[in-house]
Write a protein that holds these residues in place. Structure first.
Motif, PDB file in Angstrom:
ATOM      1  N   ALA A 147     -18.070 -28.233  26.931  1.00  0.00           N
ATOM      2  CA  ALA A 147     -18.264 -27.133  25.990  1.00  0.00           C
ATOM      3  C   ALA A 147     -17.075 -26.186  26.007  1.00  0.00           C
ATOM      4  N   TRP A 148     -16.546 -25.907  27.190  1.00  0.00           N
ATOM      5  CA  TRP A 148     -15.405 -24.997  27.297  1.00  0.00           C
ATOM      6  C   TRP A 148     -14.207 -25.521  26.527  1.00  0.00           C
ATOM      7  N   ARG A 149     -13.987 -26.813  26.526  1.00  0.00           N
ATOM      8  CA  ARG A 149     -12.859 -27.376  25.778  1.00  0.00           C
ATOM      9  C   ARG A 149     -12.982 -27.049  24.297  1.00  0.00           C
ATOM     10  N   ARG A 150     -14.197 -27.061  23.767  1.00  0.00           N
ATOM     11  CA  ARG A 150     -14.416 -26.718  22.361  1.00  0.00           C
ATOM     12  C   ARG A 150     -14.254 -25.217  22.148  1.00  0.00           C
ATOM     13  N   VAL A 151     -14.873 -24.436  23.013  1.00  0.00           N
ATOM     14  CA  VAL A 151     -14.862 -22.984  22.854  1.00  0.00           C
ATOM     15  C   VAL A 151     -13.452 -22.427  22.980  1.00  0.00           C
TER      16      VAL A 151
END
Length: 286
Positions: free
Chosen positions: A136-140
């Motif tokens: 998720a962090w990679r997207r955010v």
């Protein structure tokens, strides 16, 4: 639409009621009749949730994939099951009771590959042991979209809805319009940890409570919240009310066709350090 903790509670309830035992399956409404005939007499082998998606496993026959959508509901009852009332899409009956599914957006019998294809489209679920917050962090961390929109995108994080989105951002002091890429890793880690803790508590209690001990009605001497959704919250559906923390006015706006709630005093945009840096930079330039 039910948030992810509700679907995890449903999975647990299906497992307790039917897990490991053969079931009677029928579709009184008729829309699921052919698939119900395949399930009838089969043993339920698994019941699990990923975000807002429910999967009921029946061995080699496949999985019943359910998404409740806006209007779907499940009602459990003891046996013997009474005549069905209303548009029951799927009724399961076993020694432990019965369950009626009404009005789902999705109710389909799928194979393992189709189930995994659904899961592959979803982001990590804070309630699952196999969740990968790094994904998720990679997207955010690269997104220009507001963090409030990203938290409602089920391909980024699966399970949170409008309540958890508003409450987690308040608890972390993060303005809802901040672009995802402007968040620090520490801020994201805090959001994720809060989602895990709050949603687990939602699974345990069946309601969404987000206020810290010092802000409960008992601690503050205020009346308890009166709302169909239940639970004590900071900003969700409290537009125009006083913030429990700073006393400022809770605000509301529309973002991506959903109501957004926040406190500008507790959730500045840009955050206070960024504003201070901008002021110092302007003075230096002047």
């Amino acid at each position: 639409m039910p948030e992810g903790h509700t679907v995890h509670r449903l999975a647990a309830a299906y497992g307790r009621t039917f897990g490991g035992r053969p079931v009677r399956a029928l579709s009184p409404q008729g829309k699921f009749a052919a698939s119900a005939a395949l399930l009838d007499g089969q043993r339920m082998t698994a019941a699990e949730a990923h975000g807002k998606h429910l999967f009921l496993g029946f061995g080699a026959v496949g999985w019943v994939h359910v998404h409740l959508g806006l209007y779907g509901k499940v009602a459990f009852g003891d046996g013997p099951a009474p005549p069905p009332v209303g548009q029951v899409r799927l009724r399961l009956v076993g020694p432990g009771g019965h369950a009626d599914l009404r009005g789902p957006a999705t109710c389909a019998l799928v194979g393992e590959a189709e189930k995994e294809a659904v899961r592959d489209r979803l982001g990590p679920d804070p309630l699952r042991e196999d969740a990968d917050p790094e994904r998720a962090w990679r997207r955010v961390s690269t997104a220009r979209s507001p963090i409030a929109a990203l938290l409602m995108d089920q391909s980024v994080v699966a399970g949170p809805g409008n309540i958890y989105r508003a409450e987690v951002l308040f608890r972390r002091g993060i303005g809802p319009y901040r672009p995802g890429r402007d968040l620090s890793r520490a801020e994201w880690d805090g959001i994720w940890a809060d989602l895990v803790a709050l949603m687990r508590e939602g699974v345990r209690t069946g309601r969404i409570d987000t206020v810290r001990p010092e802000h409960t009605p008992e601690a503050m001497g205020r009346p308890p919240r009166r709302d169909d959704h239940g639970g004590e919250v900071y900003v969700y559906r409290r537009a125009g009310a006083d913030c429990h923390v700073c006393g400022g006015e809770v605000r509301a706006a529309e973002l991506a066709a959903r109501n957004l709630f926040w406190c500008q005093g507790c959730q500045p945009h840009p955050p206070a350090p960024a504003r201070a840096h901008a002021v110092r930079a302007a003075r230096a330039a002047g």
